[in-house]
Write a protein that holds these residues in place. Structure first.
Motif, PDB file in Angstrom:
ATOM      1  N   LEU A   1      35.643  -6.382  19.346  1.00 39.39           N
ATOM      2  CA  LEU A   1      36.950  -6.901  19.771  1.00 39.39           C
ATOM      3  C   LEU A   1      38.044  -6.408  18.831  1.00 39.39           C
ATOM      4  CD1 LEU A   1      36.026 -10.551  20.817  1.00 39.39           C
ATOM      5  CD2 LEU A   1      36.473  -8.590  22.298  1.00 39.39           C
ATOM      6  N   GLN A   2      37.701  -6.347  17.548  1.00 37.44           N
ATOM      7  CA  GLN A   2      38.672  -5.854  16.563  1.00 37.44           C
ATOM      8  C   GLN A   2      39.033  -4.399  16.864  1.00 37.44           C
ATOM      9  OE1 GLN A   2      37.102  -5.983  12.579  1.00 37.44           O
ATOM     10  NE2 GLN A   2      38.878  -4.951  11.709  1.00 37.44           N
ATOM     11  N   LEU A   3      38.011  -3.605  17.137  1.00 40.26           N
ATOM     12  CA  LEU A   3      38.250  -2.184  17.432  1.00 40.26           C
ATOM     13  C   LEU A   3      39.063  -2.032  18.713  1.00 40.26           C
ATOM     14  CD1 LEU A   3      37.661   0.718  16.596  1.00 40.26           C
ATOM     15  CD2 LEU A   3      35.484   0.585  17.805  1.00 40.26           C
ATOM     16  N   MET A   4      38.714  -2.817  19.741  1.00 35.22           N
ATOM     17  CA  MET A   4      39.462  -2.728  21.008  1.00 35.22           C
ATOM     18  C   MET A   4      40.908  -3.144  20.811  1.00 35.22           C
ATOM     19  SD  MET A   4      36.687  -4.206  23.726  1.00 35.22           S
ATOM     20  CE  MET A   4      37.876  -4.357  25.030  1.00 35.22           C
ATOM     21  N   ALA A   5      41.134  -4.223  20.049  1.00 33.42           N
ATOM     22  CA  ALA A   5      42.500  -4.703  19.833  1.00 33.42           C
ATOM     23  C   ALA A   5      43.314  -3.664  19.070  1.00 33.42           C
ATOM     24  CB  ALA A   5      42.461  -6.027  19.069  1.00 33.42           C
ATOM     25  N   LEU A   6      42.682  -3.083  18.049  1.00 33.68           N
ATOM     26  CA  LEU A   6      43.389  -2.058  17.276  1.00 33.68           C
ATOM     27  C   LEU A   6      43.725  -0.851  18.148  1.00 33.68           C
ATOM     28  CD1 LEU A   6      41.385  -2.150  13.909  1.00 33.68           C
ATOM     29  CD2 LEU A   6      43.811  -2.666  14.203  1.00 33.68           C
TER      30      LEU A   6
ATOM     31  N   LEU B   1      39.231   9.533   3.782  1.00 27.86           N
ATOM     32  CA  LEU B   1      38.706   8.360   4.490  1.00 27.86           C
ATOM     33  C   LEU B   1      37.183   8.380   4.519  1.00 27.86           C
ATOM     34  CD1 LEU B   1      41.149   8.469   7.551  1.00 27.86           C
ATOM     35  CD2 LEU B   1      41.129   6.716   5.767  1.00 27.86           C
ATOM     36  N   PRO B   2      36.543   7.203   4.500  1.00 29.66           N
ATOM     37  CA  PRO B   2      35.081   7.174   4.630  1.00 29.66           C
ATOM     38  C   PRO B   2      34.661   7.652   6.020  1.00 29.66           C
ATOM     39  CG  PRO B   2      35.985   4.953   4.707  1.00 29.66           C
ATOM     40  CD  PRO B   2      37.125   5.859   4.383  1.00 29.66           C
ATOM     41  N   SER B   3      33.545   8.368   6.082  1.00 31.36           N
ATOM     42  CA  SER B   3      33.144   8.978   7.356  1.00 31.36           C
ATOM     43  C   SER B   3      32.577   7.951   8.333  1.00 31.36           C
ATOM     44  CB  SER B   3      32.115  10.076   7.107  1.00 31.36           C
ATOM     45  OG  SER B   3      30.943   9.524   6.550  1.00 31.36           O
ATOM     46  N   SER B   4      32.071   6.846   7.826  1.00 33.98           N
ATOM     47  CA  SER B   4      31.485   5.845   8.729  1.00 33.98           C
ATOM     48  C   SER B   4      31.421   4.497   8.041  1.00 33.98           C
ATOM     49  CB  SER B   4      30.075   6.288   9.148  1.00 33.98           C
ATOM     50  OG  SER B   4      29.249   6.424   8.014  1.00 33.98           O
ATOM     51  N   SER B   5      30.910   3.513   8.768  1.00 38.64           N
ATOM     52  CA  SER B   5      30.726   2.133   8.306  1.00 38.64           C
ATOM     53  C   SER B   5      31.951   1.278   8.609  1.00 38.64           C
ATOM     54  CB  SER B   5      30.379   2.090   6.821  1.00 38.64           C
ATOM     55  OG  SER B   5      29.822   0.833   6.515  1.00 38.64           O
ATOM     56  N   TYR B   6      31.957   0.067   8.008  1.00 31.92           N
ATOM     57  CA  TYR B   6      32.852  -0.988   8.460  1.00 31.92           C
ATOM     58  C   TYR B   6      33.174  -1.887   7.269  1.00 31.92           C
ATOM     59  CZ  TYR B   6      33.867  -5.438  10.927  1.00 31.92           C
ATOM     60  OH  TYR B   6      34.426  -6.601  11.390  1.00 31.92           O
ATOM     61  N   GLY B   7      34.354  -2.458   7.259  1.00 33.39           N
ATOM     62  CA  GLY B   7      34.645  -3.410   6.196  1.00 33.39           C
ATOM     63  C   GLY B   7      36.084  -3.403   5.725  1.00 33.39           C
ATOM     64  N   THR B   8      36.653  -2.220   5.429  1.00 35.87           N
ATOM     65  CA  THR B   8      38.023  -2.173   4.919  1.00 35.87           C
ATOM     66  C   THR B   8      38.927  -1.499   5.953  1.00 35.87           C
ATOM     67  OG1 THR B   8      37.803   0.009   3.931  1.00 35.87           O
ATOM     68  CG2 THR B   8      37.065  -1.871   2.604  1.00 35.87           C
ATOM     69  N   TRP B   9      40.239  -1.535   5.701  1.00 40.12           N
ATOM     70  CA  TRP B   9      41.177  -0.899   6.637  1.00 40.12           C
ATOM     71  C   TRP B   9      40.893   0.599   6.746  1.00 40.12           C
ATOM     72  CZ3 TRP B   9      44.157   3.156   5.183  1.00 40.12           C
ATOM     73  CH2 TRP B   9      44.341   3.354   3.811  1.00 40.12           C
TER      74      TRP B   9
ATOM     75  N   MET C   1      39.959   5.907  11.453  1.00 40.32           N
ATOM     76  CA  MET C   1      39.490   6.954  12.376  1.00 40.32           C
ATOM     77  C   MET C   1      38.921   6.392  13.681  1.00 40.32           C
ATOM     78  SD  MET C   1      38.142  10.154  10.112  1.00 40.32           S
ATOM     79  CE  MET C   1      36.863   9.340   9.201  1.00 40.32           C
ATOM     80  N   PRO C   2      38.113   5.310  13.652  1.00 46.56           N
ATOM     81  CA  PRO C   2      37.663   4.763  14.936  1.00 46.56           C
ATOM     82  C   PRO C   2      38.818   4.335  15.839  1.00 46.56           C
ATOM     83  CG  PRO C   2      36.385   3.824  13.140  1.00 46.56           C
ATOM     84  CD  PRO C   2      37.466   4.633  12.514  1.00 46.56           C
TER      85      PRO C   2
END
Lengths: 513, 308
Positions: free
Chosen positions: B100-105, B163-171, B176-177
């Motif tokens: 949902l966070q990704l969709m909203a962003l 930027l980090p290439s993958s994962s989740y947690g910070t802005w 990129m996603p």
């Protein structure tokens, strides 16, 4: 005695352990604080008995211990939670347990935990089916005292020690903790007696922190962070970018790319996994063993190993691994490629040119579809018409003729290999499966004798006969021993084991300056 | 129709839609294969599979299974994941927030960038800037999001190390996603905003507003944009469903721990309970989004009336 009185010493022990851990942490700096590992898929739970799988093996050695363990390269049995053991009779094995071992919550490990762990697997719960397949010969377990236990089998079992050292069923879990919290809680919050404890379990991230109460040598790293990175390219980028230190697996077409970077290296090792083809002899087209033997001779395995696998896979001497030790049949030839003989056998068989369906689930095994396409061409050369069908289940189509399968070594002995997979209790002969419906009585009698004979020389003779019968009756064939490749940062000294176990203990992980 | 009746009608229709979707999802999962193979591995015997089918209740006739499932749902029990052995709502509850966070962003990014580009292009109609922006949006729309994702990883992670290439947690993990998922959406919004703005720019009331001496900024943002927004808002409802599909790919490429990957994996291993609830949840998100979009019409344009 009230439950509170039982709990008090445990609480005291936990408090002492916590103080000890803090003190130890302050006194000894780890060689490195964190090791970051990127893997393709994450486990759905961390209960080593309920989730007996290759994905789980990336974690279990670090969190749990077994009674014994197998040297990852020689498969020699080594002591673990059991320090020594002896056979009291053909059906009874007595084990003496290591004193002073603690679970990661501070509870002491005792013989009661051994009895509980084995009986948990033997319970009828289908969730333990994979683990139970390894230990089902055990009738019961007797606790003699806190550090002595006897394992009693229903019939003489020549490989009981190997069963207790295998990676698929023999992990020791804490009785008191599971009884207090329940199985479901344990699946997400497991504790063991191993060098690391699970401190974070999220869908795509698992963290293990060093357990300072561990009985063995302390690891060279304080914390392991596993990250689930399903996309191979993303894994590769994270490794090259030094966001992770280890990636697994490396897929075939990434090897050259990874090798071009100076900060990482690719390690490829033979895996304890043999790819197979199995034949549905209930299909009238496959009923004639001469056709099946002809198919086996028509496959140029060396060509596929050299091209598809770039030499990383290897040929096998039939249905066995070199670590079988005394049971290894070194006079069995590597599977032959003889298209002339294949053509003769096929022409002499009842096969009259019908289409054989080769069913597979694409990607289930590495290179499976590409190998199937090559094999279809090779079989066409000897006059056999084969058509590939992709499916979501190996068993959906009753008219299939061929499908890929594999033999993952549970422990180094044919009773956990050919006999487990092709014997009457295995999948191929199972009623209703329509796979191998015409095994000879001699095959099954020889296998039963092998499984119940303790004398090693007799066992080897029986194994020789059983293997020869399997080749002649040809309900399937071995293709090659596959390989596993990992990418590792050059500052890290580490190797994956042939079982795909990821051991981050002191003997397998260190760091360069 | 007053607002109360309108809401009840919408609610009733939504429940009917959800029921139909649940029925289709239930039938589709039952026809898609047998989960016992994945649960027990490829060494399982038919007897073990039969025992497992009986335990899961999937050995019963499909109508009986469906009725039992409906009774469960009414009691608030959505089932247990076959593979994680946990309540489906707990499993999905862990995964849904990142999605949902990704969709909203992605929607916020798509809206902000798309509307800005659309306005700039419209007010510079037929000039070089209009053509350049339309060319850019054409590429943003045409390039598949996974290609854009990999290109960004190459540039921003591998070459520039920004930027980090993958994962989740910070802005930083979200940048990129969000760009990868939202870029084609931004392009769509930009094109629709532009054409809608061009329509309104030619209207009499805009000429009147300009003739009154209002500042150009006020004319564009207050008089034109508000009227041009209706078709753009409609887009939110239309793309909500497709964003879920897009997030599956983006979550995989960036190892984003969302529900998209969980759903794909549930399809592969035939985890029926997870699939059914996931389909229901996605349908609910789309229905709620469309309801909010319909409600927003009245806010944007008071002339819009709730009607049957």
């Amino acid at each position: 005695m009230s439950r509170e009185f039982v709990k008090f010493p445990r609480r005291l022990a936990r408090t002492c352990l916590l103080i000890g851990m803090l003190a130890a942490g302050a006194a000894f700096a780890q060689t490195r604080d964190v090791l970051r590992v990127g893997i393709g898929d994450m486990p759905t739970m961390l209960d080593p008995q309920a989730y007996a799988s290759i994905t789980g093996l990336r974690f279990y050695t670090n969190v749990f211990d077994a009674l014994m363990k197998l040297d990852p390269f020689t498969s020699e049995i080594e002591p673990a939670l059991a320090t020594d053991w002896q056979r009291l009779s053909d059906t009874t094995l007595e084990l003496h347990l290591r004193p002073g071992v603690l679970f990661q919550n501070g509870d002491p490990f005792t013989a009661a935990d051994v009895k509980f762990s084995i009986e948990r697997v033997l319970s009828g719960n289908p969730i333990y089916a994979n683990a139970r397949a390894m230990l089902s010969v055990i009738d019961h377990v007797e606790v003699i005292d806190d550090l002595t236990v006897r394992v009693i089998t229903a019939a003489p079992d020549p490989v009981l020690e190997l069963r207790l050292a295998n990676l698929w069923g023999d992990w020791i879990v804490p009785q008191a903790y599971i009884e207090e919290h329940g199985d479901e809680y344990f699946q997400r919050n497991p504790i063991g007696t191993g060098p690391f404890m699970v401190t974070l379990y999220e869908p795509d991230r698992i963290e293990l922190t060093v357990f300072d109460g561990y009985w063995g040598e302390k690891p060279n790293v304080g914390k392991i962070v596993y990250r689930g990175i399903p996309e191979p390219t993303a894994r590769l980028t994270a490794l090259v970018n030094e966001e992770i230190d280890i990636m697994s697996p490396v897929v075939s077409d990434q090897i050259d790319t990874l090798s071009s970077y100076s900060n990482v290296s690719v390690q490829c090792h033979p895996q304890n996994l043999i790819h197979l083809l199995t034949y549905n002899t209930a299909n009238p087209l496959m009923a004639d063993p001469r056709l099946r033997e002809g198919i086996n001779l028509a496959i140029d395995r060396d060509l596929i190993i050299e091209t598809l696998w770039a030499g990383r896979a290897s040929a096998t001497r039939g249905f066995q691994f070199e670590d079988f030790g005394d049971m290894y049949l070194d006079d069995v030839p590597y599977t032959e490629y003889d298209p002339e003989r294949a053509r003769e056998l096929i022409e002499a068989s009842d096969y009259a040119g019908g289409t054989l369906y080769y069913d597979l689930v694409p990607g289930y095994y590495e290179n499976d579809l590409q190998a199937a396409e090559a094999i279809v061409e090779m079989l066409a050369e000897v006059g056999v018409k084969v058509q590939i069908r992709t499916t979501t289940s190996f068993w959906l189509n009753a008219d299939r003729a061929i499908h890929p399968w594999s033999y993952a070594e549970r422990f180094p002995d044919p009773v956990a290999g050919l006999w487990l997979l092709f014997g009457p209790d295995g999948t191929r002969q199972a009623k209703g499966r329509n796979d191998w419906i015409d095994p000879s009585e001699q095959f099954n009698a020889t296998g039963h004798a092998l499984a119940g004979t303790v004398d090693q020389a007799t066992r080897k003779a029986l194994w020789t006969d059983l293997h020869a019968m399997w080749l002649t009756e040809a309900p399937g064939t071995t293709l090659w021993r596959s390989a596993i490749c990992t990418g590792v940062n050059n500052q890290v000294n580490w190797n994956i084991y042939p079982t795909q176990t990821m051991d981050f203990g002191a003997r397998n992980l260190s760091f360069k300056d | 129709m007053n607002a109360g009746s309108y809401l009840w009608t919408r609610l009733f229709r939504s429940l009917l839609t959800l029921f139909a979707i649940l029925l289709v999802a239930f039938l589709a999962t039952r026809l898609s294969g047998d989960p016992t193979q994945w649960l027990l591995g490829d060494t399982a015997t038919p007897a073990q599979q039969d025992a497992m089918r009986s335990e899961l209740g999937i050995d019963k006739p499909i109508p009986e299974q469906f009725l039992r499932y409906l009774r469960q749902i009414v009691r608030g029990d959505f089932g247990t994941s076959y593979f994680e052995h946990r309540d489906v709502l707990v499993v999905l509850g862990e995964r849904l927030p990142p999605t949902l966070q990704l969709m909203a962003l992605a929607i916020a990014f798509g809206f902000a960038l798309g509307i800005t580009i659309g306005i700039v292009a419209a007010v510079n109609h037929d000039r070089w800037i209009d053509r350049a922006l339309m060319m850019i949006t054409f590429w943003m729309y045409a390039v598949p999001n996974f290609v854009l994702a990999i290109a960004m990883i190459l540039v921003f992670s591998l070459w520039l190390h920004w930027l980090p290439s993958s994962s989740y947690g910070t802005w930083a993990h979200a940048v990129m996603p969000t760009l990868a998922l939202g870029s084609s959406y931004a392009a769509l919004v930009a094109r629709i905003t532009r054409s809608s703005m061009l329509d309104t720019l030619g209207q009499d009331y805009v000429r009147t507003a300009t003739a009154k001496g209002l500042a150009r900024r006020v004319v564009i943002l207050k008089h034109c944009l508000r009227n041009a927004l209706l078709p753009v808002v409609t887009l939110v409802g239309l793309v909500a469903g497709s964003l879920v599909g897009g997030s599956v790919v983006i979550e995989t490429v960036f190892a984003w721990p969302g529900a998209g990957r969980l759903i794909v994996n549930a399809v592969l291993v035939q985890d029926y309970p997870v699939l059914q609830v996931a389909v229901l949840l996605v349908a609910t998100v789309v229905i709620i989004t469309n309801f909010l979009v319909d409600s927003a019409y009245a806010l944007i344009d008071p002339r819009v009336q709730y009607a049957r």
